[in-house]
Motif scaffolding. Structure first.
Motif, PDB file in Angstrom:
ATOM      1  N   LEU A 296      29.849 -28.198 -17.295  1.00  0.00           N
ATOM      2  CA  LEU A 296      28.200 -29.030 -17.229  1.00  0.00           C
ATOM      3  C   LEU A 296      27.717 -28.516 -19.207  1.00  0.00           C
ATOM      4  N   ARG A 297      27.513 -29.381 -20.116  1.00  0.00           N
ATOM      5  CA  ARG A 297      26.775 -28.057 -20.944  1.00  0.00           C
ATOM      6  C   ARG A 297      25.781 -28.085 -20.840  1.00  0.00           C
ATOM      7  N   ALA A 298      24.751 -27.209 -21.386  1.00  0.00           N
ATOM      8  CA  ALA A 298      23.755 -26.825 -21.629  1.00  0.00           C
ATOM      9  C   ALA A 298      22.961 -26.100 -22.297  1.00  0.00           C
ATOM     10  N   GLU A 299      21.921 -25.845 -22.483  1.00  0.00           N
ATOM     11  CA  GLU A 299      21.901 -24.501 -23.562  1.00  0.00           C
ATOM     12  C   GLU A 299      21.249 -22.687 -22.347  1.00  0.00           C
ATOM     13  N   HIS A 300      21.903 -22.572 -23.769  1.00  0.00           N
ATOM     14  CA  HIS A 300      21.916 -21.666 -23.507  1.00  0.00           C
ATOM     15  C   HIS A 300      20.139 -20.526 -22.300  1.00  0.00           C
ATOM     16  N   GLY A 301      20.737 -20.160 -21.378  1.00  0.00           N
ATOM     17  CA  GLY A 301      19.293 -19.190 -20.690  1.00  0.00           C
ATOM     18  C   GLY A 301      18.775 -20.142 -19.988  1.00  0.00           C
ATOM     19  N   ALA A 302      19.982 -21.407 -19.632  1.00  0.00           N
ATOM     20  CA  ALA A 302      19.110 -22.555 -18.268  1.00  0.00           C
ATOM     21  C   ALA A 302      19.502 -22.212 -16.913  1.00  0.00           C
ATOM     22  N   PRO A 303      18.228 -22.704 -16.187  1.00  0.00           N
ATOM     23  CA  PRO A 303      18.863 -22.678 -14.590  1.00  0.00           C
ATOM     24  C   PRO A 303      20.098 -23.464 -13.914  1.00  0.00           C
ATOM     25  N   ILE A 304      19.986 -22.008 -13.363  1.00  0.00           N
ATOM     26  CA  ILE A 304      21.571 -22.558 -12.469  1.00  0.00           C
ATOM     27  C   ILE A 304      21.116 -22.308 -11.107  1.00  0.00           C
ATOM     28  N   ARG A 305      21.228 -23.410 -10.098  1.00  0.00           N
ATOM     29  CA  ARG A 305      20.630 -23.139  -8.533  1.00  0.00           C
ATOM     30  C   ARG A 305      21.988 -23.391  -7.760  1.00  0.00           C
ATOM     31  N   ALA A 306      22.068 -22.840  -6.855  1.00  0.00           N
ATOM     32  CA  ALA A 306      22.787 -23.285  -5.231  1.00  0.00           C
ATOM     33  C   ALA A 306      22.949 -24.885  -5.321  1.00  0.00           C
ATOM     34  N   THR A 307      23.988 -25.272  -5.177  1.00  0.00           N
ATOM     35  CA  THR A 307      24.084 -26.323  -4.686  1.00  0.00           C
ATOM     36  C   THR A 307      24.184 -27.183  -3.077  1.00  0.00           C
ATOM     37  N   GLY A 308      23.658 -25.905  -2.278  1.00  0.00           N
ATOM     38  CA  GLY A 308      23.743 -26.268  -0.935  1.00  0.00           C
ATOM     39  C   GLY A 308      23.377 -24.653  -0.179  1.00  0.00           C
TER      40      GLY A 308
ATOM     41  N   GLY B  62      38.242 -14.439 -16.127  1.00  0.00           N
ATOM     42  CA  GLY B  62      37.758 -14.982 -17.479  1.00  0.00           C
ATOM     43  C   GLY B  62      36.763 -16.133 -16.921  1.00  0.00           C
ATOM     44  N   TYR B  63      36.015 -15.493 -15.281  1.00  0.00           N
ATOM     45  CA  TYR B  63      35.096 -16.518 -14.997  1.00  0.00           C
ATOM     46  C   TYR B  63      33.355 -15.900 -15.557  1.00  0.00           C
ATOM     47  N   GLY B  64      33.845 -14.660 -15.975  1.00  0.00           N
ATOM     48  CA  GLY B  64      32.510 -13.947 -16.791  1.00  0.00           C
ATOM     49  C   GLY B  64      31.873 -13.658 -15.400  1.00  0.00           C
ATOM     50  N   ASN B  65      30.545 -13.574 -15.673  1.00  0.00           N
ATOM     51  CA  ASN B  65      29.387 -13.433 -14.939  1.00  0.00           C
ATOM     52  C   ASN B  65      29.532 -14.566 -13.844  1.00  0.00           C
ATOM     53  N   MET B  66      29.900 -13.931 -12.626  1.00  0.00           N
ATOM     54  CA  MET B  66      30.101 -15.514 -11.705  1.00  0.00           C
ATOM     55  C   MET B  66      29.644 -15.144  -9.928  1.00  0.00           C
ATOM     56  N   VAL B  67      29.064 -16.020  -9.818  1.00  0.00           N
ATOM     57  CA  VAL B  67      28.407 -16.109  -8.467  1.00  0.00           C
ATOM     58  C   VAL B  67      29.021 -17.405  -8.059  1.00  0.00           C
TER      59      VAL B  67
ATOM     60  N   GLY C  65      25.385 -19.268 -19.271  1.00  0.00           N
ATOM     61  CA  GLY C  65      26.540 -18.588 -20.694  1.00  0.00           C
ATOM     62  C   GLY C  65      27.268 -18.655 -20.889  1.00  0.00           C
ATOM     63  N   SER C  66      27.638 -17.876 -21.731  1.00  0.00           N
ATOM     64  CA  SER C  66      29.149 -18.330 -22.530  1.00  0.00           C
ATOM     65  C   SER C  66      30.203 -17.152 -21.848  1.00  0.00           C
ATOM     66  N   THR C  67      29.891 -16.604 -20.830  1.00  0.00           N
ATOM     67  CA  THR C  67      30.538 -14.691 -20.614  1.00  0.00           C
ATOM     68  C   THR C  67      31.926 -15.411 -20.278  1.00  0.00           C
ATOM     69  N   GLY C  68      33.366 -14.075 -20.363  1.00  0.00           N
ATOM     70  CA  GLY C  68      34.529 -14.629 -19.801  1.00  0.00           C
ATOM     71  C   GLY C  68      35.520 -15.838 -20.978  1.00  0.00           C
ATOM     72  N   ARG C  69      36.184 -16.607 -20.557  1.00  0.00           N
ATOM     73  CA  ARG C  69      36.970 -17.655 -21.150  1.00  0.00           C
ATOM     74  C   ARG C  69      36.447 -18.906 -21.221  1.00  0.00           C
TER      75      ARG C  69
ATOM     76  N   ALA D 111      30.420 -19.884 -12.935  1.00  0.00           N
ATOM     77  CA  ALA D 111      31.088 -19.225 -13.588  1.00  0.00           C
ATOM     78  C   ALA D 111      30.047 -19.237 -15.612  1.00  0.00           C
ATOM     79  N   HIS D 112      30.695 -18.308 -16.158  1.00  0.00           N
ATOM     80  CA  HIS D 112      30.637 -17.846 -17.066  1.00  0.00           C
ATOM     81  C   HIS D 112      28.843 -17.828 -17.790  1.00  0.00           C
ATOM     82  N   MET D 113      28.174 -17.419 -17.092  1.00  0.00           N
ATOM     83  CA  MET D 113      26.664 -17.380 -16.635  1.00  0.00           C
ATOM     84  C   MET D 113      26.221 -15.568 -17.592  1.00  0.00           C
ATOM     85  N   SER D 114      24.956 -16.501 -18.802  1.00  0.00           N
ATOM     86  CA  SER D 114      24.568 -15.020 -18.869  1.00  0.00           C
ATOM     87  C   SER D 114      23.556 -14.710 -18.608  1.00  0.00           C
ATOM     88  N   ALA D 115      23.256 -14.493 -17.298  1.00  0.00           N
ATOM     89  CA  ALA D 115      22.412 -13.285 -16.210  1.00  0.00           C
ATOM     90  C   ALA D 115      22.635 -13.797 -14.873  1.00  0.00           C
TER      91      ALA D 115
END
Length: 441
Positions: free
Chosen positions: A339-351, A363-368, A404-408, A381-385
Motif C-alpha cells: 500500500l503506497r503512502a507518504e513517508h511517516g504516515a501512521p500505521i494502525r492495527a487492523t484488529g 527483508g521485512y525491515g522494521n516489522m510488527v 517507511g522503506s526499510t528492508g527489501r 513491514a518496512h516501517m520507518s518507526a
C-alpha cells in the motif's frame, strides 16, 4: 156566722173569676193560634235549619278532614318515593364508584404490566446499542403517556373514589351544591345555544376510555419497536454472515467467547417468557436466539483484523499472489499487499490482539507482527518507526508505527499481510469484510 158568710162570699167570688178567666182564655187561644202556629213553624224551621247547618257543617268538616288526610297520605307517599329515589341514587352512585374503582384497578395493573414490558424493551435496546447495533428512538425512550397515579381521585356521580394503593383519606363531596347558572353568569356573553354541562359520570367514563386507548397505543408501540428490533437484528445477522463469508473462515471453529463488560455482575435471575401469552411475549421470545447469534457473530467480527491499516483510500501498488519480483524480475509469491503512502504516515492495527514481534526482520525491515483470535496473525513491514513493544496488547486502531522503506523495499510503502496458522492468506478477504461492515464497527 160571720166567718161562714165570708167564706161563702169568697167562694162565690172565686167562681166568678174562674168563669171570667175561662171565657177570656178561650178568646186568647183563637187569637193567638195563628201566632203560635207561626212561632211553631219558625221554631221548626229554625230547628231544621240549625240541624241542617249542624249536619252540613259536620259533613264539610268530615270532607275537610278526609281531604287533609288524603293530602297527608299523598305527601307521605311522595316522601317515601323521594327517599326510595335517594336510596336508589345512592346505591347507583356506590355501584358507579365500585365500577370506576374496578376500572381504575384494571388500568393500574395494565400500566404496571406496560412499564414492566417497557423495561424489557429498554434492556434489549440498550444491550444492542452497547454492541453498536442501531435501534429506533421509540425503543430507546421510556413511555411518556400520562397514566393514573395512585393519589389521583376519580369522581363518579358526585362520589369521590381513589385508585388502588391510595395514600391519605378520601375527601367528601362538597355539601353545598352550586346553583344552576351560577358559573355561567361570570362567563362572557356568547351568541348561540348554551352547551349543556357534561355529567361527572360521563366525564369519568370518557377519561377512563382515553386512558385505555393510551395504554393500547403504548402496547402497540412496544410491539412495533420489538418487531423493528427483530428486523434490525435480521439485517445485521445477514450482514455479519456475509462479511464473515468474505474471510472464508469457519465461524464454528473460531468460537470466540464474547467478552463480558467490565464493572457489572450480580446473581442470575432469568426472565421466563411464555410465548403463548401474547404477541409481545412471542416476539420477545423469538428475539432471544437471534440476539445470541448476532452477539456471537459480532464478537467474532470484532476479533478479526478487518479494519484498514492506513487512513483514507488505500492505494494498491502490488497485490497478493504471484508477481514479478521488483529486484530479480522473476516470478515470485507476494505474501501480502503493498500500500503506497507518504513517508511517516501512521500505521494502525487492523484488529485487537497481542504484539508478538516488534523488531527489524530481514527483508521485512522494521516489522510488527500481531497475533489475533483463531490463529490469525497480521504483519506490518518496512516501517520507518516502531511504536509498540513485544507482548503489548493492542486494540483495533492502535497506532503501531509509521510508513517507511526499510528492508527489501524500493520506496515508502506498507507491506501488509495476513496469515492463518502461519500460512499466508489474501488480506483482501478481510478488508472486503471490513468494507461491508463500514460504519458498524
Amino acid at each position: 156566722m160571720t166567718s161562714s158568710n165570708s167564706r161563702v162570699q169568697a167562694t162565690g167570688h172565686e167562681l166568678a173569676v174562674t168563669g171570667l178567666l175561662s171565657r177570656r182564655s178561650f178568646t186568647i187561644s183563637r187569637a193567638t193560634a195563628l201566632l203560635g202556629l207561626s212561632l211553631l213553624a219558625l221554631t221548626t224551621a229554625w230547628s231544621g235549619a240549625t240541624s241542617w247547618y249542624i249536619l252540613r257543617k259536620d259533613d264539610l268538616a268530615a270532607r275537610l278532614i278526609s281531604r287533609e288526610t288524603s293530602r297527608q297520605y299523598a305527601y307521605e307517599d311522595r316522601i317515601a318515593a323521594l327517599r326510595a329515589d335517594v336510596d336508589r341514587l345512592a346505591s347507583r352512585a356506590l355501584l358507579d364508584q365500585d365500577g370506576v374503582e374496578a376500572r381504575v384497578g384494571e388500568i393500574a395493573m395494565r400500566q404496571a404490566e406496560l412499564e414492566s414490558r417497557q423495561s424489557l424493551v429498554n434492556a434489549v435496546a440498550e444491550s444492542l446499542q452497547s454492541a453498536g447495533i442501531g435501534v429506533s428512538q421509540a425503543a430507546k425512550n421510556p413511555l411518556r403517556q400520562r397514566m393514573i397515579k395512585p393519589e389521583e381521585p376519580v369522581r363518579a356521580s358526585g362520589v369521590t373514589s381513589f385508585a388502588p394503593f391510595a395514600s391519605g383519606k378520601p375527601t367528601p363531596a362538597p355539601e353545598t351544591l352550586p346553583l344552576r347558572g351560577a358559573g355561567e353568569r361570570s362567563a362572557p356573553w356568547q351568541s348561540g345555544e348554551i352547551e349543556e354541562p357534561v355529567p361527572p359520570a360521563k366525564r369519568v367514563a370518557e377519561a377512563l376510555i382515553q386512558l385505555d386507548q393510551s395504554i393500547e397505543r403504548s402496547s402497540a408501540t412496544q410491539l412495533a419497536a420489538l418487531r423493528e428490533i427483530d428486523k434490525t437484528l435480521g439485517d445485521t445477522q445477514k450482514t455479519l454472515r456475509s462479511a464473515l463469508a468474505e474471510t472464508r473462515l469457519d465461524t464454528d471453529k473460531l468460537a470466540v467467547a464474547t467478552p463480558a463488560p467490565k464493572g457489572v455482575g450480580g446473581p442470575l435471575v432469568p426472565v421466563n417468557l411464555d410465548a403463548s401469552a401474547g404477541p409481545f411475549e412471542a416476539t420477545l421470545s423469538s428475539l432471544q436466539p437471534r440476539i445470541a447469534t448476532v452477539f456471537r457473530l459480532r464478537s467474532l467480527v470484532e476479533q478479526l483484523p478487518i479494519r484498514r491499516p492506513l487512513a483514507g483510500e488505500l492505494e494498491l501498488s502490488s497485490n497478493y499472489g504471484y508477481r514479478a519480483d521488483p529486484f530479480t524480475r522473476g516470478a515470485a509469491l507476494h505474501t501480502g499487499m503493498d500500500l503506497r503512502a507518504e513517508h511517516g504516515a501512521p500505521i494502525r492495527a487492523t484488529g485487537p490482539g497481542k504484539v508478538v514481534t516488534a523488531e527489524y526482520s530481514g527483508g521485512y525491515g522494521n516489522m510488527v507482527e500481531i497475533e489475533h483470535a483463531g490463529g490469525i496473525t497480521t504483519r506490518y513491514a518496512h516501517m520507518s518507526a516502531i511504536l509498540v513493544s513485544e507482548g503489548q496488547a493492542v486494540a483495533a486502531g492502535t497506532l503501531i508505527g509509521r510508513v517507511g522503506s526499510t528492508g527489501r523495499s524500493t520506496g515508502p510503502h506498507l507491506h501488509y499481510e495476513t496469515r492463518i496458522d502461519g500460512d499466508p492468506a489474501d488480506p483482501n478477504r478481510f478488508l472486503r469484510a471490513g468494507d461491508k461492515l463500514a460504519g458498524q464497527l
